[in-house]
Design a protein around this motif. Structure first.
Motif, PDB file in Angstrom:
ATOM      1  N   ARG A 294       0.838  -1.205   0.000  1.00 18.67           N
ATOM      2  CA  ARG A 294       0.000   0.000   0.000  1.00 18.67           C
ATOM      3  C   ARG A 294       0.872   1.253   0.000  1.00 18.67           C
ATOM      4  O   ARG A 294       0.654   2.184  -0.776  1.00 18.67           O
ATOM      5  N   PHE A 295       1.850   1.278   0.899  1.00 20.51           N
ATOM      6  CA  PHE A 295       2.711   2.454   0.994  1.00 20.51           C
ATOM      7  C   PHE A 295       3.554   2.597  -0.272  1.00 20.51           C
ATOM      8  O   PHE A 295       3.691   3.700  -0.813  1.00 20.51           O
ATOM      9  N   ALA A 296       4.092   1.484  -0.764  1.00 16.57           N
ATOM     10  CA  ALA A 296       4.925   1.516  -1.964  1.00 16.57           C
ATOM     11  C   ALA A 296       4.140   2.016  -3.171  1.00 16.57           C
ATOM     12  O   ALA A 296       4.672   2.746  -4.007  1.00 16.57           O
ATOM     13  N   SER A 297       2.850   1.642  -3.255  1.00 13.83           N
ATOM     14  CA  SER A 297       2.054   2.060  -4.417  1.00 13.83           C
ATOM     15  C   SER A 297       1.898   3.572  -4.477  1.00 13.83           C
ATOM     16  O   SER A 297       1.879   4.155  -5.561  1.00 13.83           O
ATOM     17  N   VAL A 298       1.820   4.220  -3.331  1.00 18.34           N
ATOM     18  CA  VAL A 298       1.714   5.676  -3.303  1.00 18.34           C
ATOM     19  C   VAL A 298       3.101   6.295  -3.423  1.00 18.34           C
ATOM     20  O   VAL A 298       3.332   7.193  -4.239  1.00 18.34           O
ATOM     21  N   TYR A 299       4.051   5.795  -2.632  1.00 21.50           N
ATOM     22  CA  TYR A 299       5.396   6.360  -2.598  1.00 21.50           C
ATOM     23  C   TYR A 299       6.098   6.253  -3.955  1.00 21.50           C
ATOM     24  O   TYR A 299       6.743   7.190  -4.407  1.00 21.50           O
ATOM     25  N   LYS A 300       5.937   5.094  -4.594  1.00 18.66           N
ATOM     26  CA  LYS A 300       6.605   4.861  -5.883  1.00 18.66           C
ATOM     27  C   LYS A 300       5.703   5.186  -7.081  1.00 18.66           C
ATOM     28  O   LYS A 300       6.074   4.924  -8.217  1.00 18.66           O
ATOM     29  N   ASN A 301       4.510   5.724  -6.795  1.00 17.62           N
ATOM     30  CA  ASN A 301       3.597   6.193  -7.839  1.00 17.62           C
ATOM     31  C   ASN A 301       3.257   5.090  -8.852  1.00 17.62           C
ATOM     32  O   ASN A 301       3.462   5.254 -10.050  1.00 17.62           O
ATOM     33  N   PHE A 302       2.709   3.988  -8.361  1.00 23.01           N
ATOM     34  CA  PHE A 302       2.324   2.885  -9.241  1.00 23.01           C
ATOM     35  C   PHE A 302       1.256   3.355 -10.228  1.00 23.01           C
ATOM     36  O   PHE A 302       0.349   4.098  -9.874  1.00 23.01           O
ATOM     37  N   ASN A 303       1.380   2.854 -11.478  1.00 20.78           N
ATOM     38  CA  ASN A 303       0.423   3.218 -12.523  1.00 20.78           C
ATOM     39  C   ASN A 303      -0.472   2.059 -12.942  1.00 20.78           C
ATOM     40  O   ASN A 303      -1.466   2.264 -13.619  1.00 20.78           O
ATOM     41  N   GLY A 304      -0.100   0.845 -12.585  1.00 23.59           N
ATOM     42  CA  GLY A 304      -0.907  -0.296 -13.011  1.00 23.59           C
ATOM     43  C   GLY A 304      -0.505  -1.564 -12.292  1.00 23.59           C
ATOM     44  O   GLY A 304       0.372  -1.570 -11.420  1.00 23.59           O
ATOM     45  N   ALA A 305      -1.172  -2.643 -12.685  1.00 27.64           N
ATOM     46  CA  ALA A 305      -0.946  -3.939 -12.053  1.00 27.64           C
ATOM     47  C   ALA A 305       0.498  -4.415 -12.227  1.00 27.64           C
ATOM     48  O   ALA A 305       1.046  -5.097 -11.357  1.00 27.64           O
ATOM     49  N   SER A 306       1.119  -4.058 -13.339  1.00 24.97           N
ATOM     50  CA  SER A 306       2.502  -4.493 -13.565  1.00 24.97           C
ATOM     51  C   SER A 306       3.446  -3.931 -12.507  1.00 24.97           C
ATOM     52  O   SER A 306       4.418  -4.583 -12.125  1.00 24.97           O
ATOM     53  N   ASP A 307       3.159  -2.723 -12.047  1.00 23.46           N
ATOM     54  CA  ASP A 307       3.976  -2.138 -10.975  1.00 23.46           C
ATOM     55  C   ASP A 307       3.844  -2.952  -9.691  1.00 23.46           C
ATOM     56  O   ASP A 307       4.823  -3.185  -8.987  1.00 23.46           O
ATOM     57  N   PHE A 308       2.602  -3.385  -9.385  1.00 25.12           N
ATOM     58  CA  PHE A 308       2.385  -4.226  -8.203  1.00 25.12           C
ATOM     59  C   PHE A 308       3.113  -5.557  -8.350  1.00 25.12           C
ATOM     60  O   PHE A 308       3.760  -6.032  -7.420  1.00 25.12           O
ATOM     61  N   ASN A 309       3.019  -6.161  -9.546  1.00 20.21           N
ATOM     62  CA  ASN A 309       3.696  -7.448  -9.779  1.00 20.21           C
ATOM     63  C   ASN A 309       5.204  -7.321  -9.596  1.00 20.21           C
ATOM     64  O   ASN A 309       5.837  -8.172  -8.980  1.00 20.21           O
ATOM     65  N   ARG A 310       5.784  -6.252 -10.145  1.00 22.85           N
ATOM     66  CA  ARG A 310       7.223  -6.036 -10.023  1.00 22.85           C
ATOM     67  C   ARG A 310       7.618  -5.890  -8.554  1.00 22.85           C
ATOM     68  O   ARG A 310       8.591  -6.481  -8.094  1.00 22.85           O
ATOM     69  N   GLU A 311       6.826  -5.144  -7.806  1.00 20.53           N
ATOM     70  CA  GLU A 311       7.138  -4.917  -6.391  1.00 20.53           C
ATOM     71  C   GLU A 311       6.965  -6.197  -5.573  1.00 20.53           C
ATOM     72  O   GLU A 311       7.752  -6.466  -4.662  1.00 20.53           O
ATOM     73  N   ILE A 312       5.961  -6.995  -5.911  1.00 20.92           N
ATOM     74  CA  ILE A 312       5.756  -8.278  -5.218  1.00 20.92           C
ATOM     75  C   ILE A 312       6.943  -9.198  -5.471  1.00 20.92           C
ATOM     76  O   ILE A 312       7.431  -9.867  -4.554  1.00 20.92           O
ATOM     77  N   GLU A 313       7.429  -9.231  -6.709  1.00 19.94           N
ATOM     78  CA  GLU A 313       8.613 -10.047  -7.025  1.00 19.94           C
ATOM     79  C   GLU A 313       9.817  -9.585  -6.218  1.00 19.94           C
ATOM     80  O   GLU A 313      10.567 -10.400  -5.677  1.00 19.94           O
ATOM     81  N   LEU A 314      10.018  -8.268  -6.124  1.00 19.15           N
ATOM     82  CA  LEU A 314      11.124  -7.732  -5.318  1.00 19.15           C
ATOM     83  C   LEU A 314      10.953  -8.093  -3.849  1.00 19.15           C
ATOM     84  O   LEU A 314      11.913  -8.471  -3.181  1.00 19.15           O
ATOM     85  N   LEU A 315       9.729  -7.984  -3.360  1.00 18.63           N
ATOM     86  CA  LEU A 315       9.429  -8.310  -1.967  1.00 18.63           C
ATOM     87  C   LEU A 315       9.713  -9.771  -1.676  1.00 18.63           C
ATOM     88  O   LEU A 315      10.303 -10.109  -0.650  1.00 18.63           O
ATOM     89  N   GLU A 316       9.314 -10.654  -2.599  1.00 18.52           N
ATOM     90  CA  GLU A 316       9.568 -12.080  -2.403  1.00 18.52           C
ATOM     91  C   GLU A 316      11.050 -12.406  -2.442  1.00 18.52           C
ATOM     92  O   GLU A 316      11.531 -13.251  -1.691  1.00 18.52           O
ATOM     93  N   LYS A 317      11.801 -11.732  -3.307  1.00 18.44           N
ATOM     94  CA  LYS A 317      13.263 -11.960  -3.370  1.00 18.44           C
ATOM     95  C   LYS A 317      13.942 -11.533  -2.088  1.00 18.44           C
ATOM     96  O   LYS A 317      14.829 -12.218  -1.582  1.00 18.44           O
ATOM     97  N   THR A 318      13.550 -10.371  -1.542  1.00 18.74           N
ATOM     98  CA  THR A 318      14.202  -9.875  -0.339  1.00 18.74           C
ATOM     99  C   THR A 318      13.697 -10.546   0.927  1.00 18.74           C
ATOM    100  O   THR A 318      14.371 -10.536   1.939  1.00 18.74           O
ATOM    101  N   SER A 319      12.504 -11.145   0.866  1.00 16.02           N
ATOM    102  CA  SER A 319      11.933 -11.801   2.045  1.00 16.02           C
ATOM    103  C   SER A 319      12.243 -13.285   2.113  1.00 16.02           C
ATOM    104  O   SER A 319      12.075 -13.913   3.142  1.00 16.02           O
ATOM    105  N   ALA A 320      12.680 -13.863   0.990  1.00 15.07           N
ATOM    106  CA  ALA A 320      12.936 -15.304   0.935  1.00 15.07           C
ATOM    107  C   ALA A 320      14.105 -15.657   1.841  1.00 15.07           C
ATOM    108  O   ALA A 320      15.113 -14.957   1.894  1.00 15.07           O
TER     109      ALA A 320
END
Length: 155
Positions: free
Chosen positions: A125-151
């Motif tokens: 939620r915070f990343a979508s506002v802070y990083k100015n997401f424009n669409g679902a692809s932005d969410f997907n990219r951020e989820i992939e980054l989150l999974e890489k750093t959280s794994a």
């Protein structure tokens, strides 16, 4: 330290203890000249923290804005007010370590780091506002980054 009774500048510390939940030291003193006893408090004197906005404007750091951002991101996620206050304190402490002037980017990234540790949905939620997401692809990219750093890392 001057004695408040006789103004002699020679006093000795009789007792010291932590006060105000560890943010100050209470000292009991005695005047060498007149034996008057009095109490002093020693506290950290913080340098004012200023934030440089992307427009170049400079504002004082406003902890309430950090709490409001954290609150909006964690709304309905079971994060209580005390946890929000603790996160805001950690954010302020972390940016303060960078100096007396920080950028809004420094503050935003530090908030993201805090949210990453608390809740993935709040982070997104915070990343979508802070990083100015424009669409679902932005969410997907951020989820992939989150999974890489959280794994968990293999040992």
């Amino acid at each position: 330290m001057h004695c408040p009774a006789c103004h002699v500048d020679d006093t000795k510390v009789v007792d010291s203890r932590l006060a105000e939940e560890g943010s100050a030291i209470r000292r009991r003193r005695q005047c060498v000249g007149c034996a008057h006893r009095f109490t002093t408090f020693e506290r950290v004197d913080h340098v004012p923290l200023t934030v440089i906005k992307s427009t170049g404007d400079v504002q004082p750091f406003d902890r309430a804005k950090v709490v409001a951002g954290l609150s909006a991101a964690t709304k309905g996620r079971g994060v209580d007010d005390e946890a929000l206050e603790q996160m805001a304190t950690r954010v302020e402490d972390a940016v303060r370590l960078r100096g007396s002037e920080v950028t809004t980017s420094d503050v935003g990234l530090t908030v993201l780091d805090e949210l990453r540790c608390v809740d993935d949905v709040s982070y997104l939620r915070f990343a979508s506002v802070y990083k100015n997401f424009n669409g679902a692809s932005d969410f997907n990219r951020e989820i992939e980054l989150l999974e890489k750093t959280s794994a968990p890392q293999p040992s």
